[in-house]
Design an enzyme around this catalytic site. Sequence first.
Site, PDB file in Angstrom:
ATOM      1  N   HIS A   1      56.679  40.168  56.747  1.00  0.00           N
ATOM      2  CA  HIS A   1      55.850  39.172  56.052  1.00  0.00           C
ATOM      3  C   HIS A   1      55.179  38.349  57.146  1.00  0.00           C
ATOM      4  O   HIS A   1      55.539  37.194  57.382  1.00  0.00           O
ATOM      5  CB  HIS A   1      56.732  38.318  55.148  1.00  0.00           C
ATOM      6  CG  HIS A   1      55.985  37.477  54.151  1.00  0.00           C
ATOM      7  ND1 HIS A   1      54.627  37.219  54.240  1.00  0.00           N
ATOM      8  CD2 HIS A   1      56.421  36.829  53.037  1.00  0.00           C
ATOM      9  CE1 HIS A   1      54.275  36.448  53.231  1.00  0.00           C
ATOM     10  NE2 HIS A   1      55.344  36.204  52.489  1.00  0.00           N
TER      11      HIS A   1
ATOM     12  N   ARG B   1      49.718  42.413  49.137  1.00  0.00           N
ATOM     13  CA  ARG B   1      51.194  42.437  49.021  1.00  0.00           C
ATOM     14  C   ARG B   1      51.561  43.658  48.194  1.00  0.00           C
ATOM     15  O   ARG B   1      50.916  43.949  47.176  1.00  0.00           O
ATOM     16  CB  ARG B   1      51.708  41.183  48.343  1.00  0.00           C
ATOM     17  CG  ARG B   1      53.197  41.294  48.007  1.00  0.00           C
ATOM     18  CD  ARG B   1      53.799  40.001  47.546  1.00  0.00           C
ATOM     19  NE  ARG B   1      53.916  39.068  48.658  1.00  0.00           N
ATOM     20  CZ  ARG B   1      54.563  37.909  48.579  1.00  0.00           C
ATOM     21  NH1 ARG B   1      55.138  37.549  47.457  1.00  0.00           N
ATOM     22  NH2 ARG B   1      54.633  37.103  49.626  1.00  0.00           N
TER      23      ARG B   1
ATOM     24  N   LYS C   1      46.841  52.996  36.327  1.00  0.00           N
ATOM     25  CA  LYS C   1      46.336  54.310  35.886  1.00  0.00           C
ATOM     26  C   LYS C   1      46.632  55.384  36.917  1.00  0.00           C
ATOM     27  O   LYS C   1      46.188  56.525  36.777  1.00  0.00           O
ATOM     28  CB  LYS C   1      44.830  54.232  35.678  1.00  0.00           C
ATOM     29  CG  LYS C   1      44.384  53.196  34.678  1.00  0.00           C
ATOM     30  CD  LYS C   1      42.848  53.146  34.650  1.00  0.00           C
ATOM     31  CE  LYS C   1      42.357  51.832  34.100  1.00  0.00           C
ATOM     32  NZ  LYS C   1      40.953  51.604  34.445  1.00  0.00           N
TER      33      LYS C   1
ATOM     34  N   ARG D   1      53.150  31.192  46.573  1.00  0.00           N
ATOM     35  CA  ARG D   1      52.656  30.613  47.817  1.00  0.00           C
ATOM     36  C   ARG D   1      51.642  31.482  48.546  1.00  0.00           C
ATOM     37  O   ARG D   1      50.573  31.014  48.936  1.00  0.00           O
ATOM     38  CB  ARG D   1      53.803  30.355  48.821  1.00  0.00           C
ATOM     39  CG  ARG D   1      54.452  29.020  48.716  1.00  0.00           C
ATOM     40  CD  ARG D   1      55.919  29.182  48.972  1.00  0.00           C
ATOM     41  NE  ARG D   1      56.451  30.043  47.957  1.00  0.00           N
ATOM     42  CZ  ARG D   1      56.831  29.607  46.743  1.00  0.00           C
ATOM     43  NH1 ARG D   1      56.791  28.348  46.471  1.00  0.00           N
ATOM     44  NH2 ARG D   1      57.270  30.445  45.835  1.00  0.00           N
ATOM     45  N   THR D   2      51.984  32.739  48.773  1.00  0.00           N
ATOM     46  CA  THR D   2      51.150  33.544  49.662  1.00  0.00           C
ATOM     47  C   THR D   2      49.769  33.756  49.039  1.00  0.00           C
ATOM     48  O   THR D   2      48.746  33.528  49.680  1.00  0.00           O
ATOM     49  CB  THR D   2      51.838  34.893  49.963  1.00  0.00           C
ATOM     50  OG1 THR D   2      53.178  34.624  50.354  1.00  0.00           O
ATOM     51  CG2 THR D   2      51.128  35.639  51.068  1.00  0.00           C
TER      52      THR D   2
HETATM   53  N1   CP Z   1      57.077  32.578  50.825  1.00  0.00           N
HETATM   54  C1   CP Z   1      56.522  33.469  49.958  1.00  0.00           C
HETATM   55  O1   CP Z   1      56.170  34.602  50.321  1.00  0.00           O
HETATM   56  O2   CP Z   1      56.408  32.999  48.684  1.00  0.00           O
HETATM   57  P1   CP Z   1      55.705  33.788  47.489  1.00  0.00           P
HETATM   58  O3   CP Z   1      56.553  35.000  47.186  1.00  0.00           O
HETATM   59  O4   CP Z   1      55.623  32.799  46.362  1.00  0.00           O
HETATM   60  O5   CP Z   1      54.340  34.222  47.984  1.00  0.00           O
END
Ligand code: CP
Length: 303
Positions: free
Chosen positions: A129, A101, A80, A51-52
């Site tokens: 998040h 991320r 590396k 999603r993100t």
């Molecule tokens: N909600 C969410 O962060 O989903 P993903 O881990 O798929 O990005």
Amino acid sequence: MRHLMSPLDFTTEELDKLFDLANDIEAHPEKYAHSCAGKIMATCFYEPSTRTRLSFESAMTRLGGSVIGFSDANSSSAAKGESVSDTIRVISCYADICAMRHPKEGAPMVASEKSTIPVINAGDGGHQHPTQTLTDLLTIRSLKGRLDNFTIGLCGDLKFGRTVHSLINALVRYEGIKFIFISPEELRVPDYITDMLREKNIPYEEVIRLEQVMPDLDFLYMTRVQKERFFNEEDYIRLKDFYILDTAKMDLAKKDMLVLHPLPRVNEISVEVDSDPRAGYFKQAQYGVYVRMALILTLLELV
Ligand code: CP
């Protein structure tokens, strides 16, 4: 230049503006189709995501911009031994904005300190998040018309679930919010969060049985048990199916209670619940695109 590390980086007034923009994008997408023409977003994902990452890429593409990036640390020079600080210095030469991320808490913050482009924390370890929280708040505001005076149940892995930590931090700024934390003993919400709630005189309860509190909830925020953050496979197996939301439990809830989930789901919401009009989690994923479009425009100062 502005980064997004935590939902608290925006005041509630700024969030209202962001959500108004997201709702306008939803209503009039054609107005924004070329807003980011010539701009490039880098998505640097050191941890898996559907999603993100894809909603950021969809958001930038829908704004007329382009996307570069990696979806796996092993396909980047991190494999590396390159540091996050060096990587962002280089990415700053290639892109106008970066969503990152990382499994290590604070890594996007370290990146932001060396970056010459806006950095967005797209999830750091079990910490925060923020763009999921923006998604959650936009969903609640769009479907219920307000962000105050709710009883919200958060259920599942409240210890490792970064979406839960971010959402609580964001909701405490609104009037009349009561939290009900539903988790097994081992996955209770961290003490720093309950300490903060007590300091701010914000009401909360901690319970183990979901059925006990279903009738009281305006929202139920379900979460997956975070397998990747467990040290011990046996504990994960014992706890992973502790909660399963099914139609029998939904029968106990208010007629207008909304079920949210950041997704991905594993077993914690039975698929039979998907057809209940109170199941809001796929709509929530859709709002994730609108809010990320609004965020990109805001951080690039294009509105
Ligand atoms: N909600 C969410 O962060 O989903 P993903 O881990 O798929 O990005």
